[in-house]
Design an enzyme around this catalytic site. Structure first.
Site, short mmCIF file in Angstrom:
data_model
loop_
_atom_site.label_atom_id
_atom_site.label_comp_id
_atom_site.label_asym_id
_atom_site.label_seq_id
_atom_site.Cartn_x
_atom_site.Cartn_y
_atom_site.Cartn_z
CG ASP A 112 -1.99 1.14 1.11
OD1 ASP A 112 -2.49 1.28 0.08
OD2 ASP A 112 -2.05 1.74 2.25
CG ASP A 158 -1.97 7.88 0.92
OD1 ASP A 158 -1.06 8.62 0.82
OD2 ASP A 158 -2.82 7.88 -0.06
CG ASP A 160 -1.77 2.24 6.63
OD1 ASP A 160 -2.02 1.85 5.35
OD2 ASP A 160 -2.11 3.47 7.16
#
Length: 350
Positions: free
Chosen positions: A34, A36, A233
């Site tokens: 991922d 961001d 995250d």
């Protein structure tokens, strides 16, 4: 810490190859990362990300960047990452726009017109699949596809989607993330915009992005990964997407998920591994040993006593968190842990 992907807590914790000291970057052939909260935040590289990814790539691991943000094109994302010091080609970037475009192409004829409610990333992805992006419901579209269009998207774009959907045109969405991180804080994401159209039309879109299977399929098709490791995250997109795809995952604590949320996670949100940041890709994850009477990791032992989550010992904070996850998830079984975690989380400084 390790739990078999796609299995409930009653299956217990299993030892992974990386648990014996093998670096994750060696145990898996491809990292599905991922962006961001993992690689960058507010457009700036997260601490240790550039060095860690460079070392993993030099060691032979293929790095692929998988994002639910449908606004930017793969070329733009690759350029940004390269500017940060992470050498990246456009082919290394997989977006929810690409997954959505493939999904649309499976429901409409080649060359069909598709009403775009979103940005350039969607238009490029649709053209790649041989479809023609259009801007109005009056352009006789065969489908509507909606993706994040940036903070300045005009309200009238949602009206165009509603006009077409009301005529029976099928509706597709790149993703349904309700929020998106920005340099100033948390902003409304594409999921919030999808809700506007959903409320107005009472229709339901076909969704492509994480955590749903179309995104995982798009990623595997484009990377050819045989032993992928999802790195993210967010529990409800990255980790759940790995669970749905039956592959292993690494949660890094540099984004939106905190320790309390991790401990409360239901099975579909439980990562295979957890670490502070992307340096965790370069190391073997320590094993969690024990049973419901007490789980040990490093110098810590975690257990549930008289309905309370207890942590004994000392050592690295991440080892304590791994032990706590084992205790909390075993206690919760197939549900979410409802024990008070504030005290033990505070003791770890997390």
């Amino acid at each position: 810490m390790s739990q078999t992907a796609g299995k409930g807590a009653d299956e217990g914790f299993r030892t992974r190859p990386a648990g014996s000291g093998t670096a994750l970057s060696e145990a898996y052939d491809t990292a599905l990362l991922d962006l961001d909260g993992v690689v960058y935040a507010g457009g700036r590289a997260i601490k240790y990300a550039v060095e860690s990814l460079g070392t993993a790539r030099k060691g032979g691991m293929h790095l692929a960047y998988v994002t639910n943000n449908a606004l930017r094109t793969p070329d733009a994302v690759a350029e940004h990452l390269t500017e940060l010091g992470i050498e990246t080609a456009a082919a290394d970037v997989i977006t929810s726009a690409q997954a959505a475009a493939r999904l649309v192409s499976e429901h409409v004829p080649e060359g069909a017109r598709v009403l775009v409610i979103g940005g350039e990333g969607l238009r490029v992805a649709l053209r790649e699949r041989g479809l023609e992006p259009v801007e109005s419901a009056d352009d006789d579209p065969a489908a509507v596809v909606q993706g994040y269009g940036g903070p300045d998207m005009a309200w009238g774009r949602f009206a165009e989607a509603c006009y077409a959907i009301a005529r029976g045109v099928p509706w597709f969405a790149s993703n349904t993330d309700l929020t998106i991180p920005s340099a100033r804080g948390i902003a409304p994401g594409n999921g919030a915009a999808v809700e506007v159209v959903r409320i107005a039309t009472k229709a339901e879109p076909k969704v492509a992005g994480k955590p749903l299977p179309p995104m995982h399929r798009e990623t595997i098709l484009r990377t050819g990964a045989e032993r992928p490791l999802v790195v993210g995250d967010r529990l409800d997109t990255d980790i759940e997407g790995a669970f749905n795809g039956g592959v292993d995952s690494l949660l890094v604590m540099t984004g939106v998920t905190d320790a309390a949320q991790l401990l409360a996670a239901p099975p579909r949100h439980r990562p295979t591994y957890v670490d502070a940041d992307l340096r965790g890709m370069l190391t073997g994850q320590p094993e969690v040993t024990g049973s419901a009477d007490g789980f040990g990791c490093g110098g810590w032992t975690a257990s549930v006593r008289d309905g309370e989550l207890v942590l004994d010992g000392d050592g690295e904070a991440m080892d304590g968190l791994r032990a706590l996850c084992a205790a909390a998830w075993t206690e919760a079984g197939d549900g979410s842990c409802t024990l008070d975690t504030d005290k033990v989380v505070a003791r770890l400084g997390l």
